[in-house]
Design an enzyme around this catalytic site. Structure first.
Site, PDB file in Angstrom:
ATOM      1  N   SER A  84       0.849  -1.190   0.000  1.00  8.44           N
ATOM      2  CA  SER A  84       0.000   0.000   0.000  1.00  8.44           C
ATOM      3  C   SER A  84       0.886   1.242   0.000  1.00  8.44           C
ATOM      4  CB  SER A  84      -0.920   0.000   1.210  1.00  8.44           C
ATOM      5  OG  SER A  84      -1.873   1.026   1.065  1.00  8.44           O
ATOM      6  N   LYS A 229      -8.393  11.208 -15.262  1.00  2.00           N
ATOM      7  CA  LYS A 229      -7.966  10.943 -13.881  1.00  2.00           C
ATOM      8  C   LYS A 229      -8.249  12.181 -13.032  1.00  2.00           C
ATOM      9  CE  LYS A 229      -5.618  10.136 -10.083  1.00  2.00           C
ATOM     10  NZ  LYS A 229      -5.487  11.129  -9.004  1.00  2.00           N
ATOM     11  N   ASP A 233     -11.367  11.384 -10.815  1.00  2.00           N
ATOM     12  CA  ASP A 233     -10.978  10.839  -9.502  1.00  2.00           C
ATOM     13  C   ASP A 233     -10.851  11.962  -8.468  1.00  2.00           C
ATOM     14  OD1 ASP A 233      -8.863  10.368  -7.519  1.00  2.00           O
ATOM     15  OD2 ASP A 233      -8.422   8.477  -8.500  1.00  2.00           O
ATOM     16  N   GLN A 412      -3.782   3.856 -15.745  1.00  2.00           N
ATOM     17  CA  GLN A 412      -2.587   3.174 -15.203  1.00  2.00           C
ATOM     18  C   GLN A 412      -2.183   2.006 -16.103  1.00  2.00           C
ATOM     19  OE1 GLN A 412      -0.326   3.596 -13.072  1.00  2.00           O
ATOM     20  NE2 GLN A 412      -1.081   4.938 -11.460  1.00  2.00           N
TER      21      GLN A 412
END
Ligand SMILES: NC(=O)c1ccc[n+]([C@@H]2O[C@H](COP(=O)([O-])OP(=O)(O)OC[C@H]3O[C@@H](n4cnc5c(N)ncnc54)[C@H](O)[C@@H]3O)[C@@H](O)[C@H]2O)c1
Length: 477
Positions: A84, A229, A233, A412
């Site tokens: 993470s 993005k 996002d 991505q």
């Protein structure tokens, strides 16, 4: 609570509870339905396997949505290891599901800072001792570690400087240990890296800084500044997940409250709108006159943090900057104010400064599942700090929803294919606009949208091709 560790025949992992894997799998299946862009990317490239055998290290919030990204990269042939990028952002059932299918994953919710950097190392190094071919980064920690490692090898005095934070202390410790065994370790790792695709604004700032100084060690693709993005996002994702985080943490009615949103960039626009939708009274702080004027035009009061201290109930930072809310600010806030950050790291709110206030008392209200702490000042007033000043939407809730992450993560995947298939220079690249438009196109059907089609006459009239791109590079959307 310590993480459960175990080994499987297919590979290693370190997750909180592998028994959560079935629950994780069920949520991954729901997410797949809501992530049409990623699923279409799988379909398109499944046969060609453009990532076959490529070692990809990921350092990005280990959520359900990331699990769908990981499995997409795996279907395209990648050999993956993952950690993470935030000590509080892992969804343990997502990590367990990924571990169970045999992908090495090192993440659990509530890691210590030392563990966090050890997990970055575990994800970085394959069992044969080699590093990744490619990195998926979010915030620049994996990329930064490689650069610091190389810097420490070329200039050992660097590792003798006093660490400026708990993170630097952990990193320096790891780098010093490696240096004792191999003085060229990081130079070899860096030489093997074909490139990184970076997810977020702060990571891009770091990459641009390195590129400008001529210190960027490998090519980078800026995923953040794909329109699909940052304009999705950062805006709509945060619009969804900010109120989610605040409500799970404090169960507070936002309606009627005065909320200060620091920063009116992409994230700030989503956050301010979310708070307005809750019928809160919103104040925006900004340093940039253009963003400040945009906030005025959207109907927000623009003021300074200092102006709001006596009246504001909730503070949200989203500037990507440091010490936007200082210990002095918090000392002057009204009793029971809620303070949180959805920008980056834990220094937009000066958490270190807060902890250092003489006589301050800290009470844990909720632990690592949804961190909430009450800080009581010597004068008797208290403030609530959410997620220890780290991302509230990932620390106290589950981050952005599937659909918006499908847009981000489709970029991505395209970026990873670009790195694998092209010889790039040590620069920071954007994803071509045509691919950006393609990502949006893949999500339209799910919204029931029907796209109009330009006639040749119309295309000629506005100077574009019938099939796009439909806007010039500098268009701001
Ligand atoms: N939590 C999440 O899910 C999430 C998602 C996307 C981005 N981010 C992070 O959020 C941060 C902001 O991203 P963004 O895309 O909105 O960046 P941005 O550059 O579009 O916006 C930041 C804004 O903050 C303003 N600002 C800077 N310093 C300030 C100060 N001292 N006071 C008031 N305003 C100030 C800037 O003028 C700018 O308008 C970054 O750190 C990014 O990495 C978080």
């Amino acid at each position: 609570m310590t993480a459960k560790t175990s080994k499987k025949s297919k590979g290693e992992y370190l997750v909180r509870d592998i028994g959560l894997a079935d629950f994780g799998r069920k949520e991954i299946e729901i997410a797949e339905y809501e992530m049409p862009g990623l699923m279409a990317t799988r379909e398109k490239y499944r046969a060609a396997k453009p990532l076959a055998g490529i070692r990809i290290m990921g350092c990005l919030h280990m959520t359900i949505q990331t699990a769908v990204l990981i499995e997409t990269l795996a279907e395209l042939g990648a050999d993956l290891r993952w950690c993470s990028c935030n000590i509080f952002s892992t969804q343990d059932h997502a990590a367990a599901a990924i571990a169970k299918r045999g992908i090495p994953i090192f993440a659990y919710k509530g890691e210590s800072i030392q563990e966090y950097w050890e997990f970055v190392m575990k994800a970085m190094i394959w069992p044969d001792g080699k590093g990744p071919d490619q990195i998926v980064d979010d915030g620049g920690d994996a990329t930064g570690l490689v650069h610091m490692g190389v810097k420490g090898e070329l200039d050992p005095a660097f590792l003798k400087t006093a660490p400026k934070s708990a993170d630097e202390k952990a990193i320096f410790g790891i780098l010093k240990d490696i240096r004792k065994k191999d003085r060229k370790f990081w130079q070899k790792i860096a030489a093997g890296i074909r490139g990184v695709s970076e997810e977020t604004t702060t990571g891009i700032h770091r990459l641009n800084h390195l590129a400008k100084a001529g210190e960027l060690l490998f090519p980078a693709i800026n995923v953040n500044d794909s329109v699909t993005k940052s304009k999705f996002d950062n805006v709509y994702g945060c619009r969804h997940s900010l109120p989610d985080g605040i409500k799970r943490a404090m169960d507070v009615l936002l309606s009627g409250k005065q909320v200060v949103v620091c920063g009116y960039g992409d994230v700030g626009k989503g956050c301010a709108e979310a708070m307005k939708n809750e019928r809160a009274r919103v104040i925006v702080t900004e340093v940039d006159p253009i963003c400040a004027l945009q906030a005025c035009m959207a109907g927000f009061q623009v003021a300074r943090v200092e102006d709001a201290l006596k009246t504001a109930d909730v503070y949200v930072t989203c500037t990507g900057n440091c010490r936007v809310i200082t210990a002095k600010h918090m000392a002057g806030m009204k009793d029971q104010a809620i303070v949180c950050n959805i920008g980056h790291f834990d220094d937009e709110i000066d958490v270190a400064g807060l902890k250092a206030v003489k006589g301050i008392k800290v009470t844990e209200i909720k632990g690592h599942e949804c961190p909430v702490h009450k800080y009581t000042f010597p004068d008797g007033h208290s403030i609530y700090l959410l997620a220890e000043g780290r991302l509230v939407n990932l620390g106290c809730a589950t981050g952005h929803p599937n659909f918006v992450m499908s847009c981000s993560f489709s970029n991505q995947v395209l970026a990873q294919i670009e790195i694998a298939s092209k010889k790039l220079e040590k620069q920071v690249y954007l994803i071509p606009k045509k691919l950006d438009e393609e990502v949006a196109r893949l999500h339209l059907a799910k919204c029931g949208a029907k796209l109009s089609k330009l006639t040749q006459e119309q295309a000629d009239y506005i100077g574009v091709k019938v099939s796009g791109p439909f806007k010039p590079e500098g268009y701001r959307y």
